[in-house]
Motif scaffolding. Structure first.
Motif: not given
Length: 304
Positions: A33-35, A37-38
């Motif tokens: 999810r973090a990657e 979003s980035a």
């Protein structure tokens, strides 16, 4: 222009586990999810298309896309059907695939690796024809196969493909997709096993020799495709760059000469037929094709 992106990381992908139709609801991991979003999506995206899997839809939802970009799913972009290997280590499926070949359907499954890639290419070629700049969020095997083709110009073979990066966009020109889809359709034959089953039921005496012949040709890394043109259907064996090696019918294997013409058939039930078939196919697999006579250059021909 089409851009193909593998979904963000999941617990299964981090553990190198297969995650096919039985695992279509597998979520993204916190790191995934973090990657997502980035990640920076390609510019000027006019359409987003995902597979019918939770992880691709979740990845697309987290990308920093302009508001209002339409999005829909296309099941032709779905993951490989791993059959009974679904949820287990990818290496187990890979070992089976090495023996069975890309045209074989896994135990408990309904589709071969070759068939999965064929539907993917069909979907991508259709999107390319639309002319709309499209971001496709799909799966690792699709990215690896297309990346391999772009780098080498050859047809993809599953065990030669490297791992696919997550949330990295691969640009695909329409001509590349159309050319690869055409070449794959000409070489692939997901229904070869169905033809073998039909012949075996009709002629049980030669069924063991027929199945052994098919397994032997696949063990050489050859692609098996079916040809249903009259007078009767055959299974054609070819190298991955499309050079013919020969064809099977119900009871014979006919090798192809280097110039593509037929040669003396090998009856499958004859003494030593299996050995002769494999030796002949192995030799033809490595025989360079005959050079065609020079022709005038066609300015409309594309190289893929």
């Amino acid at each position: 222009m089409i851009h193909l992106m593998r979904h963000a990381r999941t617990p299964a992908s981090d553990a190198y586990l297969t995650s096919g139709p039985r695992s279509r609801t597998t979520p993204l991991s916190p790191a995934g999810r973090a990657e997502a979003s980035a990640a920076l999506p390609p510019p000027a995206v006019g359409l987003v298309v995902t597979s019918d899997y939770a992880r691709t839809a979740a990845t697309a939802a987290l990308l920093r896309l302009p508001p209002g970009v339409p999005q829909h799913t296309d099941p032709r972009l779905d993951e490989v059907d791993y059959g009974d290997f679904d949820g287990g280590p990818w290496q187990d499926y890979g070992h089976w695939l090495e023996t069975a070949g890309p045209d074989a359907v896994p135990p408990g499954g309904a589709e071969s690796w070759a068939g999965c890639l064929a539907r993917t290419l069909d979907a991508l070629a259709g999107l390319a024809d639309s002319g709309v700049p499209t971001l496709v969020v799909g799966h690792g095997y699709q990215y690896s196969a297309l990346d391999h083709h772009l780098r080498t110009g050859s047809l993809p073979r599953p065990l030669e493909l490297g791992p696919a990066p997550h949330v990295t966009a691969l640009p695909l020109a329409p001509g590349t997709l159309t050319g690869l889809a055409r070449r794959w359709a000409a070489a692939a034959g997901p229904d070869a096993d169905a033809l073998v089953a039909r012949w075996s039921a009709r002629n049980p005496d030669t069924a063991p020799a027929l199945r052994a012949a098919v397994a032997g040709l696949r063990s050489l890394g050859l692609r098996l495709g079916t040809d249903h043109a009259p007078p009767r259907p055959v299974i054609r064996a070819a190298t991955h760059d499309g050079r013919p090696v020969g064809h099977l019918d119900e009871d014979t294997f006919t090798p192809a000469a280097p110039d593509g013409t037929g040669t003396t058939p090998i009856p499958l039930g004859s003494a030593g037929a299996g050995t002769r078939l494999l030796e002949t196919a192995a030799r033809l697999r490595t025989t360079p094709p005959a050079s065609p006579p020079p022709t005038a250059a066609d300015p409309t021909t594309e190289e893929f």
